[in-house]
Design a protein around this motif. Structure first.
Motif, short mmCIF file in Angstrom:
data_model
loop_
_atom_site.label_atom_id
_atom_site.label_comp_id
_atom_site.label_asym_id
_atom_site.label_seq_id
_atom_site.Cartn_x
_atom_site.Cartn_y
_atom_site.Cartn_z
N LEU A 216 -14.22 -34.23 -19.00
CA LEU A 216 -13.65 -34.79 -17.78
C LEU A 216 -13.11 -33.69 -16.88
O LEU A 216 -13.24 -33.76 -15.65
CB LEU A 216 -12.55 -35.79 -18.13
CG LEU A 216 -11.96 -36.57 -16.95
CD1 LEU A 216 -13.06 -37.29 -16.17
CD2 LEU A 216 -10.91 -37.56 -17.43
N ARG A 217 -12.54 -32.66 -17.48
CA ARG A 217 -12.05 -31.55 -16.66
C ARG A 217 -13.19 -30.89 -15.89
O ARG A 217 -13.06 -30.59 -14.70
CB ARG A 217 -11.35 -30.51 -17.54
CG ARG A 217 -10.91 -29.29 -16.74
CD ARG A 217 -10.36 -28.18 -17.62
NE ARG A 217 -10.02 -27.02 -16.81
CZ ARG A 217 -9.56 -25.88 -17.29
NH1 ARG A 217 -9.38 -25.74 -18.60
NH2 ARG A 217 -9.28 -24.87 -16.49
N THR A 218 -14.32 -30.68 -16.56
CA THR A 218 -15.47 -30.06 -15.88
C THR A 218 -15.95 -30.93 -14.73
O THR A 218 -16.22 -30.43 -13.62
CB THR A 218 -16.62 -29.84 -16.89
OG1 THR A 218 -16.16 -28.95 -17.91
CG2 THR A 218 -17.84 -29.25 -16.21
N ARG A 219 -16.06 -32.23 -14.97
CA ARG A 219 -16.50 -33.14 -13.91
C ARG A 219 -15.50 -33.15 -12.75
O ARG A 219 -15.88 -33.16 -11.57
CB ARG A 219 -16.67 -34.55 -14.47
CG ARG A 219 -17.79 -34.68 -15.49
CD ARG A 219 -17.77 -36.05 -16.16
NE ARG A 219 -17.99 -37.13 -15.17
CZ ARG A 219 -17.73 -38.41 -15.42
NH1 ARG A 219 -17.22 -38.77 -16.60
NH2 ARG A 219 -17.97 -39.32 -14.51
N LEU A 220 -14.22 -33.14 -13.09
CA LEU A 220 -13.18 -33.17 -12.06
C LEU A 220 -13.18 -31.88 -11.25
O LEU A 220 -13.09 -31.90 -10.01
CB LEU A 220 -11.83 -33.39 -12.74
CG LEU A 220 -10.59 -33.56 -11.85
CD1 LEU A 220 -10.81 -34.66 -10.82
CD2 LEU A 220 -9.37 -33.87 -12.72
N ASP A 221 -13.29 -30.74 -11.93
CA ASP A 221 -13.33 -29.46 -11.22
C ASP A 221 -14.51 -29.40 -10.27
O ASP A 221 -14.40 -28.90 -9.14
CB ASP A 221 -13.41 -28.30 -12.23
CG ASP A 221 -12.09 -28.04 -12.94
OD1 ASP A 221 -11.05 -28.51 -12.45
OD2 ASP A 221 -12.11 -27.37 -13.99
N THR A 222 -15.66 -29.91 -10.71
CA THR A 222 -16.86 -29.90 -9.87
C THR A 222 -16.66 -30.78 -8.64
O THR A 222 -17.01 -30.41 -7.51
CB THR A 222 -18.08 -30.39 -10.67
OG1 THR A 222 -18.28 -29.51 -11.79
CG2 THR A 222 -19.33 -30.41 -9.81
N PHE A 223 -16.09 -31.95 -8.85
CA PHE A 223 -15.85 -32.87 -7.73
C PHE A 223 -14.90 -32.25 -6.71
O PHE A 223 -15.16 -32.28 -5.50
CB PHE A 223 -15.27 -34.19 -8.26
CG PHE A 223 -14.98 -35.20 -7.19
CD1 PHE A 223 -15.96 -36.09 -6.77
CD2 PHE A 223 -13.73 -35.27 -6.59
CE1 PHE A 223 -15.70 -37.02 -5.77
CE2 PHE A 223 -13.46 -36.19 -5.60
CZ PHE A 223 -14.44 -37.08 -5.19
#
Length: 465
Positions: A142-149
């Motif tokens: 989720l952190r990776t997805r959030l950082d990308t967003f």
């Protein structure tokens, strides 16, 4: 060509933001109207004493806003925008530790720090930054997805940032440039009509409604605006009478017969606002999000470090007693604790070094040829010096977290078996690109400057406390 100074930019920005938010959240306009009515009534009832912590013109115009951003880069850009208005980052607040539910943010407040600037317009913005690196809230995926967003969005257009940098460097803007800056700055904090990705928002909302409000949309917005009121208990009663649903409590110190200290806050509950939502198949449907509310505050006297330690100790006593006496109202318990342990007057607060004051030579001081006494307490008691309380200009993490929690749609998820990621004022300073100032230092410096002036005027080498 005429120019607009930083404080004028700040005043205009605060006024336009208030107008915009009133259009977006009509209940906020009701809150402002009731605040003004209460202030007028208090001024009539108490006279000059009502203005002891600020003139009625300052109190009436006073606002604080709250915004939320997702990354250090965005926080640094916010600092540039508010730097244009003569506002500096003051205080570090870790709401992750202050909240019982999932509030994965750390915060600072941008505000003027000079006394004259505060008197002209004390607008401040409580600014929170999401903490995706904290594994108590966000797993690696989720952190990776959030950082990308977050990396893929732009909150502040380059033109706004360029104008902000110019205003900060020159401490003013030409009238035409000032108008453009204000237009772009207010627009940056409007609620966007862009459809919200429903699935992504709900993924974050399961963790934390605050996280979803920050990282689930492609823009930022004013989360709340806050007028200042002279009697927050009376305001709470009048808002309730008008059918506005308020949160359950007034956060901060209790109402009691002694001096008001620090900050008391409350709000009406977050309202369900219609939003366009994009579903996984690409269609747009009508939905509603409950994230914005109207807050109101009553400000008291700033406390010293020792005074703040006493305040925190008394809160602990209230917590302990409230847990043991569930049938008794917490406010009644707090009032009894305060009356037992908190000094009951300004003079006692000053004498015990618990609160912050500015001092000035009394024009009606003794003129009989006698030497002024050496100690500060005696100078005040014997009419040589007047003490005037310094207004608390900052925030309380527990109160801020309490307001946030009271307006959440759910408690969220928090894994306390994980080790939290460390954030502090130094880390926030690095993100902002300028020092996060310590509010205690600011109050102490203000007090010490006034004492130095008194010493010079009275011909004293020093004024012992």
């Amino acid at each position: 060509m005429s120019t607009i100074s930083q404080w004028q930019l700040r005043a205009a920005f605060a006024a336009r933001l208030s107008e915009m938010y009133g259009q977006e959240v009509p209940a906020y306009t009701t809150l402002v109207d009731v605040s003004r009515e209460v202030n007028e009534d208090v001024l009539r009832a108490r006279g000059a004493f009502a203005e002891r912590l600020g003139s009625i013109s300052r109190v009436t115009a006073e606002r604080h806003g709250a915004i939320r951003v997702g990354t250090p880069r965005e926080l640094g850009q916010v600092a540039r925008v508010f730097g244009a208005l003569g506002m500096h980052p003051v205080g570090f607040y870790d709401l992750r530790e202050a909240a019982a539910s999932a509030v994965p943010v750390v915060s600072t407040a941008f505000r003027p720090v000079d006394g004259e600037e505060l008197a002209r317009n004390p607008f401040r913005v409580f600014t929170s930054m999401l903490t995706p690196a904290d594994p108590r809230f966000f797993d690696a995926d989720l952190r990776t997805r959030l950082d990308t967003f977050l990396a893929g969005r732009e909150l502040f257009p380059p033109e706004l940032l360029a104008l902000a940098d110019r205003a900060a460097a020159e401490r003013e803007l030409p009238e035409e440039a000032a108008e453009r800056f204000l237009h772009l700055a207010v627009r940056a904090f409007e609620l966007s009509p862009e459809p919200v990705d429903k699935a992504w928002y709900e993924t974050l909302e399961r963790i934390s409604a605050v996280a979803a409000d920050i990282g689930g949309v492609r823009s930022t917005h004013i989360n709340h605006l806050t007028p200042r009121v002279l009697d927050i208990d009376e305001l709470y009663r009048r808002m309730t009478e008008r059918g506005i649903e308020m949160i359950d409590t007034i956060q901060g110190p209790p109402a009691w017969k002694g001096p008001d200290v620090l900050l008391r806050q409350t709000s009406f509950r977050a309202l369900a606002e219609p939003r366009a939502m994009r579903t996984p198949d690409g269609s747009v449907v009508s939905g509603a999000l409950r994230v914005r509310f109207g807050e109101v505050e009553a400000r008291g006297i700033a406390l010293t470090r020792e005074g703040r330690a006493l305040y925190d100790e008394l809160l602990g006593r209230v917590d302990e007693q409230a847990s043991q006496r569930a049938s008794e109202a917490r406010g009644d318990i707090a009032r009894a604790v305060w009356e037992r342990h908190m000094p009951g007057g300004e003079q006692e607060l000053a004498a015990e070094g618990l609160a912050c004051f500015t001092y000035r030579v009394d024009p009606d001081r003794p003129r009989d040829g006698s030497r002024p006494p050496a100690g500060l307490g005696e100078l005040v008691r014997r009419g040589w010096v007047r003490a005037e309380p310094i207004v608390y200009e900052d925030f309380l993490p527990r109160s801020a977290a309490g307001i946030f929690q009271s307006n959440l749609s759910g408690a969220g998820v928090r894994d306390n078996d994980q080790q939290g990621t460390s954030y502090d004022a130094a880390r926030l300073s690095g993100a902002i690109g300028r020092d996060v100032l310590d509010p205690f230092d600011l109050y102490e410096q203000q007090q010490n400057r006034s004492l130095a002036r008194v010493a010079r005027e009275l011909g004293l080498t020093d004024i012992p406390g």
